[in-house]
Scaffold this motif. Structure first.
Motif, PDB file in Angstrom:
ATOM      1  N   GLU A  88      25.444  45.144  47.062  1.00  0.00           N
ATOM      2  CA  GLU A  88      25.941  44.597  48.336  1.00  0.00           C
ATOM      3  C   GLU A  88      27.041  45.461  48.940  1.00  0.00           C
ATOM      4  O   GLU A  88      27.644  45.086  49.942  1.00  0.00           O
ATOM      5  CB  GLU A  88      26.511  43.190  48.116  1.00  0.00           C
ATOM      6  CG  GLU A  88      25.477  42.095  48.028  1.00  0.00           C
ATOM      7  CD  GLU A  88      24.569  42.007  49.246  1.00  0.00           C
ATOM      8  OE1 GLU A  88      25.111  41.872  50.365  1.00  0.00           O
ATOM      9  OE2 GLU A  88      23.344  42.097  49.085  1.00  0.00           O
ATOM     10  N   LYS A  89      27.381  46.578  48.270  1.00  0.00           N
ATOM     11  CA  LYS A  89      28.475  47.458  48.705  1.00  0.00           C
ATOM     12  C   LYS A  89      29.808  46.718  48.781  1.00  0.00           C
ATOM     13  O   LYS A  89      30.638  46.981  49.672  1.00  0.00           O
ATOM     14  CB  LYS A  89      28.188  48.057  50.087  1.00  0.00           C
ATOM     15  CG  LYS A  89      27.074  49.052  50.092  1.00  0.00           C
ATOM     16  CD  LYS A  89      27.163  49.826  51.398  1.00  0.00           C
ATOM     17  CE  LYS A  89      25.846  50.522  51.653  1.00  0.00           C
ATOM     18  NZ  LYS A  89      25.876  51.770  52.278  1.00  0.00           N
ATOM     19  N   LEU A  90      30.038  45.781  47.885  1.00  0.00           N
ATOM     20  CA  LEU A  90      31.310  45.046  47.894  1.00  0.00           C
ATOM     21  C   LEU A  90      32.380  45.866  47.180  1.00  0.00           C
ATOM     22  O   LEU A  90      32.124  46.412  46.101  1.00  0.00           O
ATOM     23  CB  LEU A  90      31.152  43.700  47.179  1.00  0.00           C
ATOM     24  CG  LEU A  90      30.251  42.672  47.850  1.00  0.00           C
ATOM     25  CD1 LEU A  90      30.090  41.438  46.957  1.00  0.00           C
ATOM     26  CD2 LEU A  90      30.808  42.273  49.218  1.00  0.00           C
ATOM     27  N   PRO A  91      33.582  45.962  47.725  1.00  0.00           N
ATOM     28  CA  PRO A  91      34.693  46.570  46.992  1.00  0.00           C
ATOM     29  C   PRO A  91      34.998  45.713  45.755  1.00  0.00           C
ATOM     30  O   PRO A  91      34.956  44.492  45.826  1.00  0.00           O
ATOM     31  CB  PRO A  91      35.866  46.505  47.980  1.00  0.00           C
ATOM     32  CG  PRO A  91      35.252  46.268  49.319  1.00  0.00           C
ATOM     33  CD  PRO A  91      33.966  45.529  49.079  1.00  0.00           C
ATOM     34  N   ILE A  92      35.305  46.393  44.631  1.00  0.00           N
ATOM     35  CA  ILE A  92      35.435  45.693  43.351  1.00  0.00           C
ATOM     36  C   ILE A  92      36.706  46.131  42.629  1.00  0.00           C
ATOM     37  O   ILE A  92      36.969  47.331  42.505  1.00  0.00           O
ATOM     38  CB  ILE A  92      34.226  46.027  42.439  1.00  0.00           C
ATOM     39  CG1 ILE A  92      32.914  45.604  43.107  1.00  0.00           C
ATOM     40  CG2 ILE A  92      34.379  45.362  41.067  1.00  0.00           C
ATOM     41  CD1 ILE A  92      31.677  46.239  42.483  1.00  0.00           C
TER      42      ILE A  92
END
Ligand code: INS
Length: 337
Positions: A88-92
């Motif tokens: 989802e291309k979420l920053p982690i």
């Protein structure tokens, strides 16, 4: 508008991060608590007004409830959360370790490079955000005390949970030193050796500890780490740096001083939650600020992979001998942060 953070895992660390983001971090709110255990999930919601509870990262993504995630489950459960979040291309912000072994860490690195054109994962090696660690790094780099000859570290826990197994002495605990020692010394770890100290009668049956971990760095510096997880009295993480012209010490007790009954005492920490509270605050605030700029501000997943390779050497060293750490070339992708 505030970054909507989903916190995955509401155990000790997850609950602490939920309270931190809600009360002390600016620019972010906890919008979702992702936790399979209902008791822990609903307890955590007390500290996160307005947050929703989900049992899986997939559900939180499907509900469009998060802009970024903090992963605070035990290390062996990181990969199944990291992969869907990366897709989802979420920053982690992922707590240490990246994953439980180097093969899965490499899979994560590959998934990150496939999903995005720049790093999405920052790793929760919080010691780098501790003011004393930062100052020691400066002293080493500036040469103000002369040449660095050796680092002598102690890493002591009062006790550990039932779920803590022998490999976790390396993969969950010494993993911090495997991160921070090269960062302090400016040199990678070449090899690792382990000696068993005299057994502590307080150690759980299943653990063979305390251990003495000896590392040689690429630049010839020697490092020794006492790893001790049954020390009872408190939580102590300290390092002494030996230089050609002096010494530097970090992590000394600095709590309240008391005098009574013919003795003088200084209060010591009992948990990493208080010992590193300020470092966690700085780490999470800098991560939130970096996400707003579309980047990360701390150790990345490639570094997590390198540390996983060092952990692998450490676990092999339980069987005796000096074990070399496999060296790998950093891809240019990781310089885009
Ligand atoms: C914890 C945590 C602590 C460390 C412990 C480890 O998960 O990372 O900082 O001191 O040994 O079990």
């Amino acid at each position: 508008t505030d970054l909507r953070v989903g916190v995955v895992g509401a155990g000790l660390m997850g609950a602490d991060h939920i309270a931190r983001i809600t009360k002390r971090i600016s620019g972010a709110i906890v919008s979702a608590v992702i936790e399979p255990d209902e008791g822990r999930g609903t307890a955590a919601l007390q500290n996160a007004p307005g947050a929703q509870w989900f049992t899986s990262i997939e559900d939180a993504i499907a509900a469009n409830a998060v802009d970024a995630v903090v992963i605070a489950t035990p290390g062996k459960f990181h990969e199944p959360v990291l992969l869907p979040a990366l897709a989802e291309k979420l920053p982690i912000l992922c707590e240490k370790p990246l994953t439980a072994d180097s093969a899965s860490s490499l899979r994560v690195v590959e998934a990150e490079m496939a999903a995005s054109d720049r790093p999405l994962i920052q790793l929760g090696f919080m010691r780098r955000f501790d003011a004393e660690y930062a100052r020691l790094r400066e002293i080493i780099a500036s040469g103000e005390a002369g040449e660095l000859l050796a680092l002598r570290a102690v890493h002591r826990n009062p006790d550990v949970p039932e779920t803590y197994t022998q490999d976790m002495l390396i993969n969950d605990s010494v993993v911090h030193e495997l991160d921070v020692i090269p960062w302090l010394a400016g040199s990678e770890i070449r090899s690792i050796e382990i000696k068993y100290m005299r057994r502590n009668p307080n150690s759980p049956e299943r653990l063979r500890e305390p251990i003495l971990v000896l590392m040689e760095l690429e630049n010839g510096i020697l490092v020794d780490v006492e790893m001790n997880v049954s020390i009872k009295f408190g939580y102590q993480v300290a390092t002494e740096a030996v230089f050609s012209n002096g010494l530097a010490r970090i992590g000394q007790a600095n709590g309240v001083q008391t005098w009574s009954d013919g003795s003088f005492a200084k209060e010591e920490h009992r948990s990493f939650v208080t010992r590193f509270a300020a470092a966690y605050d700085v780490q999470i605030q800098r991560w939130v600020d970096a996400v707003a700029r579309g980047t990360i501000d701390g150790p990345d997943a490639w570094h997590g992979y390198r540390v996983a390779l060092a952990c692998e050497a450490g676990v092999k060293a339980f069987d005796g001998g000096i074990v070399e750490v496999q060296q790998v070339e950093r891809p240019a992708f990781y310089d885009k942060a």
